[in-house]
Design an enzyme around this catalytic site. Structure first.
Site, PDB file in Angstrom:
ATOM      1  N   GLU A  40      31.851  42.532  21.131  1.00  0.00           N
ATOM      2  CA  GLU A  40      32.469  42.625  22.471  1.00  0.00           C
ATOM      3  C   GLU A  40      32.130  43.981  23.130  1.00  0.00           C
ATOM      4  O   GLU A  40      32.124  45.013  22.439  1.00  0.00           O
ATOM      5  CB  GLU A  40      33.993  42.541  22.297  1.00  0.00           C
ATOM      6  CG  GLU A  40      34.785  42.648  23.580  1.00  0.00           C
ATOM      7  CD  GLU A  40      36.297  42.820  23.337  1.00  0.00           C
ATOM      8  OE1 GLU A  40      36.699  43.445  22.326  1.00  0.00           O
ATOM      9  OE2 GLU A  40      37.061  42.340  24.179  1.00  0.00           O
ATOM     10  N   LYS A 111      36.706  36.128  28.946  1.00  0.00           N
ATOM     11  CA  LYS A 111      37.808  36.256  27.979  1.00  0.00           C
ATOM     12  C   LYS A 111      39.138  35.836  28.616  1.00  0.00           C
ATOM     13  O   LYS A 111      39.483  36.296  29.714  1.00  0.00           O
ATOM     14  CB  LYS A 111      37.870  37.713  27.514  1.00  0.00           C
ATOM     15  CG  LYS A 111      38.882  38.016  26.428  1.00  0.00           C
ATOM     16  CD  LYS A 111      38.787  39.505  26.065  1.00  0.00           C
ATOM     17  CE  LYS A 111      39.716  39.912  24.953  1.00  0.00           C
ATOM     18  NZ  LYS A 111      39.637  41.374  24.693  1.00  0.00           N
ATOM     19  N   CYS A 146      37.630  38.668  20.771  1.00  0.00           N
ATOM     20  CA  CYS A 146      38.540  39.693  20.241  1.00  0.00           C
ATOM     21  C   CYS A 146      40.016  39.267  20.248  1.00  0.00           C
ATOM     22  O   CYS A 146      40.419  38.459  19.431  1.00  0.00           O
ATOM     23  CB  CYS A 146      38.304  41.009  21.003  1.00  0.00           C
ATOM     24  SG  CYS A 146      38.891  42.462  20.082  1.00  0.00           S
TER      25      CYS A 146
HETATM   26  O1  LIG Z   1      44.464  42.375  18.897  1.00  0.00           O
HETATM   27  C1  LIG Z   1      44.069  43.466  18.490  1.00  0.00           C
HETATM   28  O2  LIG Z   1      44.654  44.078  17.603  1.00  0.00           O
HETATM   29  C2  LIG Z   1      42.828  44.089  19.042  1.00  0.00           C
HETATM   30  C3  LIG Z   1      42.361  43.420  20.306  1.00  0.00           C
HETATM   31  C4  LIG Z   1      41.365  44.228  21.043  1.00  0.00           C
HETATM   32  O3  LIG Z   1      41.077  45.341  20.704  1.00  0.00           O
HETATM   33  C5  LIG Z   1      40.669  43.627  22.198  1.00  0.00           C
HETATM   34  O4  LIG Z   1      40.886  42.456  22.521  1.00  0.00           O
HETATM   35  O5  LIG Z   1      39.835  44.332  22.809  1.00  0.00           O
END
Ligand SMILES: O=C(O)CCC(=O)C(=O)O
Length: 271
Positions: A40, A111, A146
């Protein structure tokens, strides 16, 4: 099917243009793979919020150009991770790009679940609304990004749309590495699907990244796991294992949908 996950080190010291060239060269080196996956927001770093606006690009911007060319030079399917996308008529989006081996855009996914609660991505970017699957020879990819990993209903939606291999680029922090590994395995087991989860290494915006990209099979076995640093994690998968697992242990067929909400069983409260 051979999959290579490129766990890129995203550190502030490296200018975005240099990283883009370096990543394109790494993709070209994977010509023996069928599918290559990047993390990402690897141009800016997922936590470098102040860079999102500065480095945002139109969908067909410099990262698109470089990755389309790298995919066709290597002759691979490329999930190029995500970019901060500048929509000319809307907000920024955290948008993943998937290219075919001829360098055509096969899919773009914005996303859906934005990270940061009341800051960062959650306020700087818009939320996608559409589930995205991509048909490859031998398997159908379901894509997520993510923080999406925490939302099982999104993955059920992908499975209902035909996904057999779940691909999750991420910029997951070291602080919550245990959640990353656990949730990647959970999504594989509950959906009886391969999970290919590609994170970043390095430190940006003061946030050390977890690394530990992981490939899990539909039975929940970890087929490969990276360490903390930059690394190419290569694994050979048998895509037929998804259908075989679903056939042998048909839990997905036993889903009960449309349950009634709970009814109050105690004495009615005095008004
Ligand atoms: O859910 C998490 O702990 C990390 C999510 C994250 O860093 C993101 O989505 O960019």
């Amino acid at each position: 099917m051979r999959a290579s996950l490129i766990q890129i080190a995203v550190d502030e010291g490296e200018p975005v243009d240099s990283r883009r060239r370096r990543v394109a060269a790494l993709v070209r080196e994977q010509s023996g793979a069928d599918l290559v996956v990047l993390p990402e927001l690897w141009t800016t770093g997922a936590f470098a919020y102040e860079e999102f606006g500065r480095e945002a690009e139109p969908l067909e911007g410099p990262t698109y150009e470089a990755m389309a060319k790298a995919a066709s030079d290597a002759g691979v399917w490329l999930h190029a991770g995500s970019i901060p996308e500048r929509d000319p008529e809307g907000p920024l989006y955290n948008t993943s790009l998937v290219f075919s081996p001829s360098g055509e855009l096969a899919a773009a996914y914005r996303k859906i679940h934005r990270f940061g609660f009341d800051k960062g991505e959650a306020v700087l970017m818009g939320a996608g609304r559409d589930l995205v699957t991509v048909r490859l020879p031998g398997t159908t990819l379901g894509v997520a990004t993510c923080y999406d990993l925490r939302f099982p209903e999104l993955f059920r939606g992908l499975v209902d749309a035909g996904a057999e291999t779940l691909v999750i680029p991420a910029g997951w922090p070291e602080r919550r590495r245990a959640h990353w590994t656990l949730l990647a395995q959970a999504r594989a087991v509950e959906n009886q699907a391969f999970v290919l989860a590609c994170g970043t290494a390095g430190t940006h915006a003061g946030v050390p990244q977890a690394g530990h990209s992981i490939v899990v099979d539909p039975w929940g076995e970890v087929l490969a796991e990276a360490g903390a640093g930059e690394e190419v994690l290569t694994v050979d998968l048998d895509p037929a294992k998804t259908a075989a697992t679903r056939e042998q242990f048909p839990a997905l067929k036993d889903r009960v949908l449309g349950l009634e909400p709970p009814r109050h069983r105690g004495r009615p409260r005095a008004t």
